[in-house]
Design a protein around this motif. Structure first.
Motif, PDB file in Angstrom:
ATOM      1  N   SER A 140       7.037 144.399 -20.563  1.00 20.37           N
ATOM      2  CA  SER A 140       6.584 145.392 -20.138  1.00 20.37           C
ATOM      3  C   SER A 140       6.742 145.755 -18.706  1.00 20.37           C
ATOM      4  O   SER A 140       6.799 144.854 -17.937  1.00 20.37           O
ATOM      5  N   ASN A 142       4.451 147.520 -17.178  1.00 17.48           N
ATOM      6  CA  ASN A 142       3.348 147.508 -16.784  1.00 17.48           C
ATOM      7  C   ASN A 142       2.611 146.208 -15.837  1.00 17.48           C
ATOM      8  O   ASN A 142       2.814 145.310 -16.631  1.00 17.48           O
ATOM      9  N   SER A 145      -0.184 144.203 -17.560  1.00 15.51           N
ATOM     10  CA  SER A 145       0.252 143.242 -18.599  1.00 15.51           C
ATOM     11  C   SER A 145       0.783 142.166 -18.091  1.00 15.51           C
ATOM     12  O   SER A 145       0.533 141.095 -18.644  1.00 15.51           O
TER      13      SER A 145
END
Length: 214
Positions: A140, A142, A145
């Motif tokens: 990911s 992100n 995360s």
């Protein structure tokens, strides 16, 4: 299993005036099929008050550490001791990584203890999929995360931290997948001095340190 019934019992454990009755309610319910997965649903729900989620996380940690492994009946006894039912264990395996990733720190730390106990007893035999699950989130973009994913990976590495070299083959196979990813990530984050970046870098270093222990 009715989540509201469990929520009310957990809420009662926080109130000194209701604690004994609430603990009795939980002690009468924890062996019921789907109790433990319902606890996990409560833990990860943003609709539940945080103290109740935290109480649920502590209760689940105690359940998993005590009742996850299969146990034999004591000598001379016919009745098997209680274990979390395999269907419930599978539901927890399917959702605990996401629970760790999306939970706040105080809950994440409790769930991480659960995950390590599960990995200890189920990896690689019953749960090779944990590697794919962690690997998915480590792809990911992100960073939020990544922090939870790395905490999950850390539990996997710590399970093998002091094992003999010949017992570490499942971990080494997994780390051949993960090490290039986390090396690339830490290089990307080095110029970034934000709090989240520093936390991720620290977690990567903790993973590497635990990996090289002999």
């Amino acid at each position: 299993m009715d989540p509201n019934r469990i929520i009310q019992a957990l809420k009662g454990t926080i109130d000194p005036n209701l604690r004994i009755a609430a603990e009795t309610e939980l002690n009468q319910s924890y062996k019921i099929i789907n109790f433990a997965p319902t606890l996990l649903q409560i833990i990860v729900s943003d609709q539940v008050e945080f103290p109740v989620r935290q109480a649920a996380a502590i209760y689940m940690k105690n359940m998993v550490t005590q009742y996850w492994p299969d146990r034999e009946a004591p000598p001379g006894e016919a009745m098997l001791p209680f274990n979390i039912h395999e269907n419930d264990r599978q539901k927890i395996r399917d959702n605990i990584v996401e629970g760790i990733i999306h939970s706040p720190d105080l809950i994440r730390s409790q769930l991480a203890v659960c995950l390590r106990a599960i990995i200890k007893y189920d990896f690689p035999g019953r749960w090779t999929a944990v590697v794919d699950k962690i690997g998915f989130f480590l792809q990911s973009p992100n960073n939020a995360s990544w922090l939870g994913s790395l905490m999950c990976l850390y539990q996997l590495v710590r399970t093998y931290e002091f094992k003999k070299a010949e017992e570490r083959d499942p971990l080494i196979a997994a780390m051949q997948i993960f090490l290039p990813r986390i090396q690339q990530k830490i290089f990307q984050l080095l110029p970034d001095s934000s709090q989240l970046s520093v936390l991720i870098q620290k977690q990567i270093l903790k993973i590497f340190y635990a990996l090289v222990q002999v």
